[in-house]
Design a protein around this motif. Structure first.
Motif, PDB file in Angstrom:
ATOM      1  N   ASP A 171       0.826  -1.207   0.000  1.00  0.00           N
ATOM      2  CA  ASP A 171       0.000   0.000   0.000  1.00  0.00           C
ATOM      3  C   ASP A 171       0.861   1.258   0.000  1.00  0.00           C
ATOM      4  O   ASP A 171       0.555   2.236  -0.687  1.00  0.00           O
ATOM      5  CB  ASP A 171      -0.933   0.002   1.213  1.00  0.00           C
ATOM      6  CG  ASP A 171      -2.048  -1.017   1.077  1.00  0.00           C
ATOM      7  OD1 ASP A 171      -2.302  -1.471  -0.055  1.00  0.00           O
ATOM      8  OD2 ASP A 171      -2.656  -1.364   2.117  1.00  0.00           O
ATOM      9  N   ARG A 172       1.922   1.234   0.787  1.00  0.00           N
ATOM     10  CA  ARG A 172       2.764   2.430   0.878  1.00  0.00           C
ATOM     11  C   ARG A 172       3.543   2.675  -0.406  1.00  0.00           C
ATOM     12  O   ARG A 172       3.716   3.819  -0.825  1.00  0.00           O
ATOM     13  CB  ARG A 172       3.711   2.304   2.078  1.00  0.00           C
ATOM     14  CG  ARG A 172       2.977   2.381   3.405  1.00  0.00           C
ATOM     15  CD  ARG A 172       3.920   2.249   4.592  1.00  0.00           C
ATOM     16  NE  ARG A 172       3.156   2.271   5.843  1.00  0.00           N
ATOM     17  CZ  ARG A 172       3.687   2.099   7.034  1.00  0.00           C
ATOM     18  NH1 ARG A 172       4.996   1.891   7.157  1.00  0.00           N
ATOM     19  NH2 ARG A 172       2.932   2.136   8.115  1.00  0.00           N
ATOM     20  N   ALA A 175       1.051   4.067  -2.912  1.00  0.00           N
ATOM     21  CA  ALA A 175       0.733   5.462  -2.589  1.00  0.00           C
ATOM     22  C   ALA A 175       1.927   6.363  -2.883  1.00  0.00           C
ATOM     23  O   ALA A 175       1.772   7.477  -3.401  1.00  0.00           O
ATOM     24  CB  ALA A 175       0.327   5.579  -1.121  1.00  0.00           C
ATOM     25  N   ASP A 247      -5.435   9.617  -1.312  1.00  0.00           N
ATOM     26  CA  ASP A 247      -4.914   8.277  -1.543  1.00  0.00           C
ATOM     27  C   ASP A 247      -3.450   8.139  -1.146  1.00  0.00           C
ATOM     28  O   ASP A 247      -2.941   7.021  -1.025  1.00  0.00           O
ATOM     29  CB  ASP A 247      -5.063   7.895  -3.023  1.00  0.00           C
ATOM     30  CG  ASP A 247      -6.513   7.749  -3.436  1.00  0.00           C
ATOM     31  OD1 ASP A 247      -7.309   7.290  -2.605  1.00  0.00           O
ATOM     32  OD2 ASP A 247      -6.846   8.102  -4.578  1.00  0.00           O
ATOM     33  N   THR A 251      -1.797   6.073   4.055  1.00  0.00           N
ATOM     34  CA  THR A 251      -1.083   4.803   4.184  1.00  0.00           C
ATOM     35  C   THR A 251       0.215   4.934   4.969  1.00  0.00           C
ATOM     36  O   THR A 251       0.766   3.936   5.411  1.00  0.00           O
ATOM     37  CB  THR A 251      -0.761   4.237   2.790  1.00  0.00           C
ATOM     38  OG1 THR A 251       0.055   5.187   2.066  1.00  0.00           O
ATOM     39  CG2 THR A 251      -2.039   3.970   2.005  1.00  0.00           C
ATOM     40  N   ARG A 312      -8.494   8.870   6.132  1.00  0.00           N
ATOM     41  CA  ARG A 312      -9.008   9.359   4.846  1.00  0.00           C
ATOM     42  C   ARG A 312      -9.988  10.506   5.064  1.00  0.00           C
ATOM     43  O   ARG A 312     -10.003  11.478   4.301  1.00  0.00           O
ATOM     44  CB  ARG A 312      -9.681   8.224   4.077  1.00  0.00           C
ATOM     45  CG  ARG A 312      -8.697   7.257   3.428  1.00  0.00           C
ATOM     46  CD  ARG A 312      -9.416   6.251   2.545  1.00  0.00           C
ATOM     47  NE  ARG A 312     -10.140   6.888   1.465  1.00  0.00           N
ATOM     48  CZ  ARG A 312      -9.609   7.255   0.311  1.00  0.00           C
ATOM     49  NH1 ARG A 312      -8.319   7.058   0.083  1.00  0.00           N
ATOM     50  NH2 ARG A 312     -10.343   7.805  -0.636  1.00  0.00           N
TER      51      ARG A 312
END
Length: 535
Positions: A171-172, A175, A247, A251, A312
């Motif tokens: 995820d990181r 992102a 987005d 993360t 978020r």
């Protein structure tokens, strides 16, 4: 002008040089965490002290500039070359607020272990990269020419990518890749703007460019301003250039998200503020900025309403409240600019604080999802740390969020145009919706029993990686509640106190922002400091 003193040229370079030198030292001693922490905190304290001294001196004596790099502009027909650093009341205020935030966040990160629950994180590179980020932020506020500002942005980009991808989780990395792509597009547009500016004026020095742009046709000036606005608008997350932010930030580890949310977008806002008043006075782009400010407010807060993850949700409120700052800038009045400056300082402190609190919530409950949270009111310190900045963000009187919005509304009503009145209405609606979204967090995350949460049973039950057995604060003995180290709680509390201080001393602070707005709206002060003999 600031009296000629031998140590002021050193003082003005400290916010950039101190973090850079400290970054080199901490990188060389990467296997000594204690040394890294001592050097990092010491460097940021020195930077904060230097920034406070410049705040005092600029408030007492005015703007100061320093030409470095061995270039002498005296008698040169093309004006100053090399690197010019300029500090006025606006830059000094931004430096103080930024370094205070950076110091509190790094203490919080050290308390957290800079691990966010993952043992594989390369913590040895965190502090050097963080210091480089600090240098880039500070140099952005001091830059007196477009190319130096561009270099500062690139330093921010390089450091930001490392910080966003700490731990190299999927995820990181995704992102971070998205963030870098957007930032590279922004940098490319900025570079085009720099080339355009140099081709038009023959200089990149902001003061010299301001003088020469007066003799450039309006169409060319507006085209150049439009290019720079797009570049800075991406950095500031102004709609429709803001879709990347929600987005990218959530993360990252909590300290990284906090400093990004609080500071990085404000660097873009500062760049818009500086170029709007110095290079392109006259308000030719004000209608476009007003529309962009309104859409940023409304679209951002509507996005926040639809979120169930607190990170978020706060990322969307971050976008939304950028619209307030753009509103104040676009009014092109001293009152509007003063309100925008105050609101920037308020938002840096409050937004950073809320993201730090989210990190505490994750440590306490194992999740930041409203579908999994409940019963956090059992932790009264955590509840207080959230409630105060949340009410502040929502604009509840007498907090600084309310005072800043009232000042913006007053400036809008004094403007009297149809667009200004629409922005006034939009700002009120946005404030009410902001209060609604923070109330959702409060009612679902704090008041509701965790058993009533739709996915409450999926929350981590005080995972061992998040528990510090030596922590000084524990709230109860329930198995689903963790412990929060005092070194995470104290910097968060200090940030809350800083937000309250903006309320308690609102009168003197507004007096300062009024003087700062007068200085930047009267660009002769800036130009005279750089080009005149009083430097």
């Amino acid at each position: 002008m600031i009296p000629q003193v031998s140590w002021f040229p050193v003082l003005i370079t400290l916010p950039t040089l101190t973090p850079m030198l400290a970054a080199a030292l901490t990188l060389l001693r990467g296997r000594n965490p204690l040394f890294q922490r001592i050097v990092t905190v010491s460097a940021l304290i020195v930077t904060l002290v230097a920034s406070c001294m410049m705040l005092y001196l600029t408030n007492a004596h005015g703007t100061y500039s320093l030409a470095i790099g061995g270039w002498d502009d005296k008698g040169h027909p093309n004006g100053p070359f090399g690197i010019t650093l300029v500090v006025d009341q606006l830059a000094a205020l931004m430096l103080v607020v930024a370094t205070l935030v950076l110091l509190c966040v790094v203490v919080y990160a050290i308390g957290q272990g800079i691990r966010d629950g993952a043992s594989e994180q390369p913590v040895s590179v965190f502090l050097p990269t963080y210091l480089i980020l600090c240098a880039g932020v500070c140099n952005s506020f001091l830059a007196g020419d477009l190319f130096n500002l561009f270099v500062s942005f690139e330093v921010l980009l390089a450091a930001s990518f490392v910080l966003l991808t700490l731990g190299a989780t999927g995820d990181r990395v995704r992102a971070g890749a998205s963030y870098v792509m957007v930032s590279m597009v922004s940098s490319l547009i900025f570079l085009v703007g720099i080339a355009f500016a140099y081709a038009t004026t023959g200089t990149l020095n902001l003061a010299e460019m301001a003088v020469r742009l007066d003799h450039v046709p309006d169409g060319t000036r507006n085209a150049l301003y439009a290019v720079l606005l797009v570049a800075f608008g991406i950095k500031a997350a102004v709609f429709p250039l803001s879709t990347w932010l929600p987005d990218s930030y959530p993360t990252a580890p909590a300290p990284v998200t906090a400093v990004f949310a609080g500071l990085l977008t404000k660097v873009g806002v500062y760049a818009i503020m500086r170029t709007h008043t110095l290079l392109f006075p006259g308000g030719s782009m004000d209608p476009i900025l007003l529309v962009a400010g309104l859409l940023t407010m409304i679209v951002g807060i509507l996005g926040a309403i639809a979120q169930s993850d607190i990170k978020r949700l706060l990322s969307f409120t971050l976008v939304s409240h950028i619209g307030y700052m753009v509103f104040g800038i676009a009014l092109s009045s001293e009152l509007g600019m003063s309100a925008a400056i105050y609101y920037v300082a308020h938002h840096i402190l409050v937004q950073t604080t809320l993201f730090l609190v989210v990190g505490l919530i994750e440590r306490q409950a194992g999740s930041a999802s409203l579908r999994r949270l409940g019963g956090l009111i059992a932790s009264p310190v955590l509840a207080a740390l959230f409630l105060i900045p949340a009410l502040n963000l929502g604009g509840i009187p007498p907090f600084s969020g309310f005072l800043g919005k009232v000042a913006l509304i007053q400036a809008g009503t004094e403007n009297g145009s149809v667009l200004a009145w629409v922005l006034v209405a939009g700002s009120v609606v946005t404030s009410l919706l902001t209060l609604y979204v923070v109330a959702r967090i409060w009612t679902k995350g704090f008041w509701r029993p965790r058993a009533d949460a739709p996915e409450g049973e999926l929350s981590d039950s005080a995972p061992s990686a998040l528990i510090d057995e030596s922590a000084d604060i524990a709230f109860d003995d329930r198995e689903d509640v963790g412990r929060m180290p005092i070194t995470m709680v104290v910097p968060t509390a200090l940030m809350v106190a800083a937000g309250i201080a903006l309320t308690i001393w609102a009168g003197p602070i507004f007096g300062f922002t009024d003087r700062a707005a007068t200085d930047i709206m009267n660009r002769d002060v800036y130009i005279g400091s750089v080009l005149g003999s009083g430097r």
